[in-house]
Design an enzyme around this catalytic site. Structure first.
Site, PDB file in Angstrom:
ATOM      1  N   THR A  73     -15.255   2.172  -8.791  1.00  0.00           N
ATOM      2  CA  THR A  73     -16.077   3.321  -8.739  1.00  0.00           C
ATOM      3  C   THR A  73     -16.272   3.053  -7.130  1.00  0.00           C
ATOM      4  O   THR A  73     -16.984   4.358  -6.685  1.00  0.00           O
ATOM      5  CB  THR A  73     -17.307   1.888  -9.432  1.00  0.00           C
ATOM      6  OG1 THR A  73     -18.009   2.353 -10.539  1.00  0.00           O
ATOM      7  CG2 THR A  73     -18.821   2.795  -8.737  1.00  0.00           C
ATOM      8  N   CYS A 326     -26.391   1.937 -26.216  1.00  0.00           N
ATOM      9  CA  CYS A 326     -28.333   1.901 -26.287  1.00  0.00           C
ATOM     10  C   CYS A 326     -28.015   1.028 -24.178  1.00  0.00           C
ATOM     11  O   CYS A 326     -27.572  -0.363 -24.190  1.00  0.00           O
ATOM     12  CB  CYS A 326     -27.985   0.795 -27.258  1.00  0.00           C
ATOM     13  SG  CYS A 326     -30.122   0.333 -26.304  1.00  0.00           S
TER      14      CYS A 326
HETATM   15  N1  PLP Z   1     -13.747   6.952 -13.577  1.00  0.00           N
HETATM   16  C1  PLP Z   1     -13.491   6.609 -14.866  1.00  0.00           C
HETATM   17  C2  PLP Z   1     -13.432   7.741 -15.389  1.00  0.00           C
HETATM   18  C3  PLP Z   1     -13.651   5.526 -15.398  1.00  0.00           C
HETATM   19  O1  PLP Z   1     -14.182   5.572 -16.801  1.00  0.00           O
HETATM   20  C4  PLP Z   1     -13.699   4.666 -15.374  1.00  0.00           C
HETATM   21  C5  PLP Z   1     -14.341   3.156 -15.893  1.00  0.00           C
HETATM   22  O2  PLP Z   1     -14.471   2.891 -17.158  1.00  0.00           O
HETATM   23  C6  PLP Z   1     -14.396   4.280 -13.972  1.00  0.00           C
HETATM   24  C7  PLP Z   1     -14.304   5.484 -13.109  1.00  0.00           C
HETATM   25  C8  PLP Z   1     -14.927   2.858 -13.052  1.00  0.00           C
HETATM   26  O3  PLP Z   1     -13.475   2.268 -13.224  1.00  0.00           O
HETATM   27  P1  PLP Z   1     -14.176   0.621 -12.429  1.00  0.00           P
HETATM   28  O4  PLP Z   1     -14.424  -0.038 -13.783  1.00  0.00           O
HETATM   29  O5  PLP Z   1     -13.127  -0.295 -12.082  1.00  0.00           O
HETATM   30  O6  PLP Z   1     -15.301   0.805 -11.577  1.00  0.00           O
END
Ligand code: PLP
Length: 414
Positions: A73, A326
């Site tokens: 993220t 949810c």
């Molecule tokens: N982008 C995608 C496509 C994801 O599936 C995820 C996590 O589920 C993320 C970004 C975020 O990664 P993180 O959990 O390391 O913040």
């Protein structure tokens, strides 16, 4: 009871070989990589080795193009906001897709509040956007295109190479979120033609709380965090040395294993898809039938509430996820499933099954035995299916649009 973990897109266990590498940097080699004494130098060496491992795995031409981050993220935020702020003098327009992870979508929404303009491209029924759609959305104010490589909810792989050709032709910076694709399908920054790419440790048998951003040399970008000089001032703050070591080792192992895993898991995937569609009427395969991650299966079951299905499978020892999670008390269906054209009711019956390196044929067979009676039970109890006699015709197992042949009476139920 048998325990089957089928939720590898949510997270993966840390590989014992990864944990072993990490442990040394939590205990013995605990130095701060910025310290110039031997303890610090040992930690620095480990961070740089991991940087090389990530660079090699994704085909970066230099280690300087890799910056470690706190999560996937954070890497998405750094990439998108960093490009947006740095290029604001050139324009304020960003192009993305409606099926992105919230790390991208909410980041773009925030930029919109800050005065940027965002075009969110609608995908086709399989969750893909085309290079033509991207080309048509470009304006003379476009500064960034951000389209994910593979979708976390429906497993669809985007035509990144074609999209990057458009971006390159129009000299627009292109970012892809490769959190779900790294380690599962080939990811090479030059072949994909991307300027920025993000990945995360915990989806590939590395630890949680560590990610990386690839940024092609020469890409105009500004940091979004300020502090010390770590990560070439791209991501200040004392490095999570053990996490970074774990990410480096994990990405190396994932790339080595990738082809063998993909071959085995795609057979399991195809068996689950064909058996579930055959055995369970009123089932819709979500995501692309071919262009999808090798470990990824996803469906929507009509007249089913996803959370109940998830809990009943959990009681049988099977961990899957449902797009209708949810969140904070509201039962909003997944934005990905509604973006591909499914109604809220149908989207509520979603199931995502994501396999990993340790899953076996027995796990697959156990799931195939366990699921149909659960669906049958839930449908028997469901007010949604009242008056509906699910038929087992083959048309009921294809995509929504082709689905309404003789089910007028069922459609009216909604
Ligand atoms: N982008 C995608 C496509 C994801 O599936 C995820 C996590 O589920 C993320 C970004 C975020 O990664 P993180 O959990 O390391 O913040």
């Amino acid at each position: 009871m048998r325990k089957v973990y089928f939720d590898h897109s949510a997270t993966t266990p840390v590989d014992p070989a990864v944990a072993e590498e990490m442990m040394k940097y939590l205990t013995e080699h605990f130095g701060n990589p910025s310290s110039i004494h031997a303890f610090g130098r040992e930690a620095r060496k480990a961070v740089e080795k991991a940087r090389q491992q990530v660079a090699t795995a994704i085909g970066a031409s230099s280690v300087g193009e890799i910056a470690f981050t706190g999560t996937g993220t954070e890497a998405d935020n750094m990439a998108i906001r960093g490009v947006a702020y740095a290029n604001r003098h050139k324009g304020n327009h960003i192009i993305t897709s409606a099926v992105e992870h919230s790390a991208v979508l909410n980041c773009c929404k925030q930029l919109e509040r800050e005065g940027f303009s965002v075009t969110v491209l609608p995908p086709d029924q399989y969750g893909r956007v085309t290079a033509q759609q991207v080309a048509d959305a470009i304006t003379d104010k476009t500064i960034l295109i951000t389209i994910m490589h593979a979708n976390n909810e429906i497993g669809t792989i985007m035509p990144i190479k074609e999209i990057s050709e458009v971006a390159r032709e129009r000299k627009i910076i292109f970012h892809t979120d490769a959190v779900q694709s790294v380690g599962k399908i080939p990811v090479n920054v030059d072949e994909l033609g991307v300027d920025l790419l993000t990945l995360s440790g915990h989806k590939i048998y590395g630890p949680k709380g560590v990610g990386a951003m690839y940024i092609r040399k020469g890409t105009f970008w500004h940091p979004i965090m300020f502090g010390g000089g770590q990560e070439r001032r791209r991501r200040p703050g004392t490095e999570n040395v053990a996490g970074i070591v774990g990410l480096g080792k994990a990405v190396e192992l994932a790339t080595q294993r990738m082809h063998a895993d993909a071959e085995r898991l795609s057979k399991y995937r195809d068996r689950i898809i064909s058996k579930v569609l055959e055995k369970i009427p009123h089932t819709i395969l979500t995501g692309h039938p071919k262009e999808r991650l090798p470990n990824h299966v996803s469906f929507c079951f009509r007249f089913i509430e996803g959370e109940s299905m998830l809990l009943m499978l959990d009681m049988k020892g099977i961990a899957i996820s449902s797009g209708s999670a949810c969140t904070s008390g509201s039962l909003e269906p997944s934005h990905v499933l509604t973006a591909i054209g499914l109604s809220k009711e149908v989207a509520h019956g979603s199931l995502r099954l994501t396999m990993g390196k340790d899953n076996t044929e027995e796990d697959v067979e156990y799931f195939l035995e366990t699921l149909p009676p659960i669906i049958e039970r839930l449908r028997a109890m469901s007010p949604l299916s009242e008056g509906c006699n699910p038929c087992a015709c083959s048309t009921c197992t294809v995509h929504e649009e082709d689905h309404h042949h003789d089910h007028g009476e069922i459609e009216e139920e909604f």
